[in-house]
Write an enzyme that holds these catalytic residues in place. Structure first.
Site, PDB file in Angstrom:
ATOM      1  N   THR A 157       0.872  -1.324   0.000  1.00 27.65           N
ATOM      2  CA  THR A 157      -0.364  -0.310  -0.012  1.00 27.65           C
ATOM      3  C   THR A 157       0.996   1.096  -0.034  1.00 27.65           C
ATOM      4  O   THR A 157       0.437   2.533  -0.360  1.00 27.65           O
ATOM      5  CB  THR A 157      -0.979   0.067   0.959  1.00 27.65           C
ATOM      6  OG1 THR A 157      -0.745   0.009   2.767  1.00 27.65           O
ATOM      7  CG2 THR A 157      -1.909  -1.373   1.286  1.00 27.65           C
ATOM      8  N   PRO A 172      -0.324   7.034   1.770  1.00 26.52           N
ATOM      9  CA  PRO A 172      -0.669   5.874   1.414  1.00 26.52           C
ATOM     10  C   PRO A 172      -2.195   5.707   0.703  1.00 26.52           C
ATOM     11  O   PRO A 172      -2.388   6.050   2.283  1.00 26.52           O
ATOM     12  CB  PRO A 172       0.103   4.788   2.250  1.00 26.52           C
ATOM     13  CG  PRO A 172       1.150   5.337   2.163  1.00 26.52           C
ATOM     14  CD  PRO A 172       0.487   6.779   2.600  1.00 26.52           C
ATOM     15  N   LEU A 173      -1.923   5.350  -0.231  1.00 26.66           N
ATOM     16  CA  LEU A 173      -4.063   4.635   0.324  1.00 26.66           C
ATOM     17  C   LEU A 173      -4.438   2.757   0.115  1.00 26.66           C
ATOM     18  O   LEU A 173      -4.531   2.647  -0.662  1.00 26.66           O
ATOM     19  CB  LEU A 173      -4.488   4.867  -2.016  1.00 26.66           C
ATOM     20  CG  LEU A 173      -4.016   6.618  -2.189  1.00 26.66           C
ATOM     21  CD1 LEU A 173      -5.008   6.306  -3.874  1.00 26.66           C
ATOM     22  CD2 LEU A 173      -5.000   7.553  -1.417  1.00 26.66           C
ATOM     23  N   HIS A 174      -3.642   3.108   1.126  1.00 29.06           N
ATOM     24  CA  HIS A 174      -3.851   1.899   2.198  1.00 29.06           C
ATOM     25  C   HIS A 174      -5.289   0.787   1.344  1.00 29.06           C
ATOM     26  O   HIS A 174      -5.180  -0.141   1.049  1.00 29.06           O
ATOM     27  CB  HIS A 174      -3.742   1.381   3.364  1.00 29.06           C
ATOM     28  CG  HIS A 174      -3.008   2.234   3.743  1.00 29.06           C
ATOM     29  ND1 HIS A 174      -1.875   1.414   3.887  1.00 29.06           N
ATOM     30  CD2 HIS A 174      -2.568   3.679   4.854  1.00 29.06           C
ATOM     31  CE1 HIS A 174      -1.006   2.465   4.281  1.00 29.06           C
ATOM     32  NE2 HIS A 174      -1.577   3.843   5.209  1.00 29.06           N
ATOM     33  N   ASP A 175      -6.225   1.438   1.736  1.00 28.48           N
ATOM     34  CA  ASP A 175      -7.698   0.283   1.810  1.00 28.48           C
ATOM     35  C   ASP A 175      -8.381   0.018   0.211  1.00 28.48           C
ATOM     36  O   ASP A 175      -8.298  -0.940  -0.348  1.00 28.48           O
ATOM     37  CB  ASP A 175      -8.440   1.085   2.925  1.00 28.48           C
ATOM     38  CG  ASP A 175      -8.268   0.860   4.188  1.00 28.48           C
ATOM     39  OD1 ASP A 175      -7.701  -0.435   4.669  1.00 28.48           O
ATOM     40  OD2 ASP A 175      -8.336   1.793   5.130  1.00 28.48           O
TER      41      ASP A 175
END
Length: 307
Positions: A198, A240-243
């Site tokens: 991510t 960060p664009l984790h999901d």
């Protein structure tokens, strides 16, 4: 090209700015049929995460999708303090309407168990964007239903890099390590998308400008959410664009590198809680360890702009 039936999914979530982006991406993806949204405390408390889920669905005009309130606290330990980076409302202060539909009276775990027992085995996937408390509770309380899950794709953990709440711990697993241990050791089909991946998916201001210029409501909302996720007003790359990586993996697994690893979850002290260890005596798990970040962002933008 033959028509492919949408995959039935449940989104288990603690929205959360990046959760919100992931939910909107799922709503814009015809590949998914969202049976319901289950909420969990994590980024912020359960009342707020549940309300935010309803607000997102109201914004998208999807009042047909039910929301079920889930765990307000971890299985065995106190819950974490809310994460300041998501703002007081948990969603970066971005303007969303009030929920158009109240949460259902059934609990998340009760409803999820009934859904899995009703649908053909293996046909319902769970996209897990927060702590794994609800899924662990399902495994413990209703194992026959849990065995019918098609696949769990979960954002969580870190393998080869440093953690974000401890030396080797990532927030979702750290927030309820006992739940993470239950889910990982259950042997259920599980794909983990950890920080190793991510952190490679970060938006630029040029990216958000392109989303805004598309004129599409969901794309514009995602642009606003990402803008609230920059560390400073002058920073040129978002957190960060984790999901959303969970949805991106489900849409295009070829963009990711997968490893089959045997994992154990630490349920020890606060500093080590939720840490993952690769160990021959651990449980086999599929783990995403690499990603084509630019192509993943392109897919995010294309999907949102087409809705």
């Amino acid at each position: 090209m033959p028509h492919v039936k949408p995959r039935k999914i449940v989104i288990d979530t603690d929205p959360g700015i990046d959760d919100a982006i992931g939910i909107l991406l799922a709503l814009a993806s015809p590949e998914f049929s969202i049976a319901g949204v289950t909420t969990v405390a994590g980024n912020i408390g359960i009342e707020t995460t549940t309300r935010n889920a309803g607000r997102l669905l109201a914004f998208a005009g999807r009042e047909d999708i039910p929301v079920f309130k889930g765990a307000a606290a971890p299985l065995l330990r106190p819950g974490p303090e809310p994460l300041n980076l998501h703002g007081k409302d948990g969603i970066g202060g971005v303007g969303l309407p009030a929920p158009a539909r109240q949460p259902e009276s059934r609990s998340a775990v009760e409803w999820l168990g009934a859904l899995l027992l009703k649908e053909p085995a293996g046909t319902v996937d769970i996209f897990a964007l927060g702590p794994l408390t609800n899924i662990a509770r399902l495994v413990l309380d209703n194992p026959d239903a849990a065995k019918r899950i098609g696949r769990i794709i979960a954002m969580g953990g870190v393998i080869y890099e440093a953690g974000n709440v401890g030396p080797r711990s990532e927030f979702n697993l750290w927030a309820d390590p006992e739940a993470a241990d239950v889910v990982v050791s259950s042997g259920l089909p599980l794909v983990l998308v950890p920080l190793d991946v991510t952190r490679r998916v970060r938006a630029t201001r040029e990216f958000t400008a392109t989303l805004s210029a598309s004129g599409k409501p969901l794309a514009s909302m995602v642009a606003d959410l990402i803008e609230s996720y920059f560390e400073t007003s002058t920073h040129q790359e978002s957190r960060p664009l984790h999901d959303p990586c969970v949805m991106l993996f489900a849409l295009a697994p070829d963009l990711f590198r997968l490893e089959d690893l045997r994992l154990k979850v630490s349920t020890g002290s606060t500093e080590q809680a939720g840490a993952l260890t690769v160990d021959e005596s651990g449980t086999p798990v599929q783990v995403a360890t690499g990603v084509d970040g630019s192509s993943a962002l392109d897919l995010l933008a294309r999907t949102l702009a087409s809705f």
